[in-house]
Design an enzyme around this catalytic site. Structure first.
Site, PDB file in Angstrom:
ATOM      1  N   HIS A 193       9.965  37.076 -13.275  1.00  0.00           N
ATOM      2  CA  HIS A 193      11.240  36.541 -13.750  1.00  0.00           C
ATOM      3  C   HIS A 193      11.103  35.697 -15.012  1.00  0.00           C
ATOM      4  O   HIS A 193      12.017  34.955 -15.357  1.00  0.00           O
ATOM      5  CB  HIS A 193      11.915  35.727 -12.634  1.00  0.00           C
ATOM      6  CG  HIS A 193      12.225  36.551 -11.423  1.00  0.00           C
ATOM      7  ND1 HIS A 193      12.322  36.009 -10.151  1.00  0.00           N
ATOM      8  CD2 HIS A 193      12.442  37.877 -11.283  1.00  0.00           C
ATOM      9  CE1 HIS A 193      12.592  36.972  -9.281  1.00  0.00           C
ATOM     10  NE2 HIS A 193      12.665  38.111  -9.951  1.00  0.00           N
ATOM     11  N   GLN A 237       7.431  35.208  -8.450  1.00  0.00           N
ATOM     12  CA  GLN A 237       8.848  35.186  -8.782  1.00  0.00           C
ATOM     13  C   GLN A 237       9.217  33.877  -9.481  1.00  0.00           C
ATOM     14  O   GLN A 237      10.333  33.734  -9.961  1.00  0.00           O
ATOM     15  CB  GLN A 237       9.675  35.322  -7.498  1.00  0.00           C
ATOM     16  CG  GLN A 237       9.432  36.609  -6.732  1.00  0.00           C
ATOM     17  CD  GLN A 237      10.141  36.606  -5.399  1.00  0.00           C
ATOM     18  OE1 GLN A 237      11.359  36.726  -5.335  1.00  0.00           O
ATOM     19  NE2 GLN A 237       9.383  36.462  -4.312  1.00  0.00           N
ATOM     20  N   GLY A 240       5.627  31.834   0.477  1.00  0.00           N
ATOM     21  CA  GLY A 240       6.762  31.039   0.025  1.00  0.00           C
ATOM     22  C   GLY A 240       7.941  31.816  -0.513  1.00  0.00           C
ATOM     23  O   GLY A 240       8.637  31.324  -1.393  1.00  0.00           O
ATOM     24  N   THR A 241       8.177  32.992   0.013  1.00  0.00           N
ATOM     25  CA  THR A 241       9.364  33.741  -0.408  1.00  0.00           C
ATOM     26  C   THR A 241      10.106  34.253   0.808  1.00  0.00           C
ATOM     27  O   THR A 241       9.496  34.693   1.789  1.00  0.00           O
ATOM     28  CB  THR A 241       9.010  34.914  -1.342  1.00  0.00           C
ATOM     29  OG1 THR A 241      10.182  35.709  -1.574  1.00  0.00           O
ATOM     30  CG2 THR A 241       7.913  35.797  -0.763  1.00  0.00           C
ATOM     31  N   SER A 242      11.421  34.191   0.740  1.00  0.00           N
ATOM     32  CA  SER A 242      12.268  34.648   1.843  1.00  0.00           C
ATOM     33  C   SER A 242      12.426  36.160   1.852  1.00  0.00           C
ATOM     34  O   SER A 242      13.013  36.726   2.769  1.00  0.00           O
ATOM     35  CB  SER A 242      13.651  33.996   1.735  1.00  0.00           C
ATOM     36  OG  SER A 242      14.270  34.380   0.501  1.00  0.00           O
TER      37      SER A 242
END
Length: 234
Positions: A105, A87, A175-177
């Site tokens: 992205h 992302q 590392g992504t919510s």
């Protein structure tokens, strides 16, 4: 055994390289003005300020360096087929040595047309320490801009990414919510029977999907992940 390992990475893997995260307590998107400046509306209505914001982000990425988590993923290519779906709009995976990276992205290292960001004729590399100026021509008469997905624009490549996740022998989220959609939906495409891991310092409730949680930062979490991969490959 050579396996197909797929990573989905988010801002948390690059924050340890000094690149600010976008969401969370100290995220950029807590500032409404920054949210606006990262939008297609700002591109067309406040172009000069939009470019200044993007140039600042480009310089931040230029000044950053890959960290141990980026290096770990790149090093796995020596033994496995590795695909990174990210992302992130930085190029730290590539600078660490990863050769198969999909940017959902877009990329700050590339520029494109403001009239059509997908027109391959006007997409090109541009050093991130070189600012984009007001009036710079993309090649089709439109303003040159960063080749990233802005607020108000759609995310392309999701179907291809979903197919890659479906075929993974091992799937790892770092590392992504998992609050950014549609990218967050990719976790649902991993096969139920393959090993699945998530590395994040803050727990996300996805245990029902069969993920093993490594509650840690990216650079520390990949050490535990290496142990897990060693166990799988015994």
């Amino acid at each position: 055994m050579r396996q197909d390992i797929v990573f989905l990475t988010g801002a948390g893997i690059s924050s340890e390289s000094g690149i600010p995260t976008f969401r969370g307590k100290d995220g950029l998107w807590n500032d409404e003005r920054k949210v606006y400046l990262a939008s297609s509306e700002a591109l067309y209505n406040d172009t000069s300020e939009f470019l200044a914001f993007m140039n600042d982000m480009r310089q931040r990425v230029f000044d950053a360096a890959p960290n141990a988590a980026h290096a770990f993923i790149a090093d796995l290519e020596k033994q496995h087929q590795v695909t990174v779906i990210t992302q992130n709009i930085d190029d730290l995976h590539e600078r660490a040595g990863s050769t198969n990276v999909i940017h959902l992205h877009g990329e700050l290292a590339r520029v494109c047309s403001s009239d059509n960001r997908h027109d391959a004729r006007y997409i090109r590399e541009m050093p991130m320490n070189v600012p984009i100026r007001l009036g710079d021509d993309a090649g089709d008469g439109s303003q040159l801009r960063s080749h990233v997905t802005l607020f108000g624009e759609y995310v392309s490549g999701m179907q291809d990414a979903a197919e890659i996740v479906k075929d993974a022998d091992i799937f790892v989220v770092i590392g992504t919510s998992l609050t950014v959609h549609p990218a967050a939906e990719l976790i649902r495409y991993a096969h139920p029977d393959v090993p699945k891991f998530i590395i994040n310092p803050n727990e996300v409730d996805i245990a029902s999907l069969g993920y093993k949680y490594i509650l840690s930062t990216a650079t520390e979490g990949v050490k535990t992940l290496q142990e897990e991969l060693n166990h799988i490959n015994r």
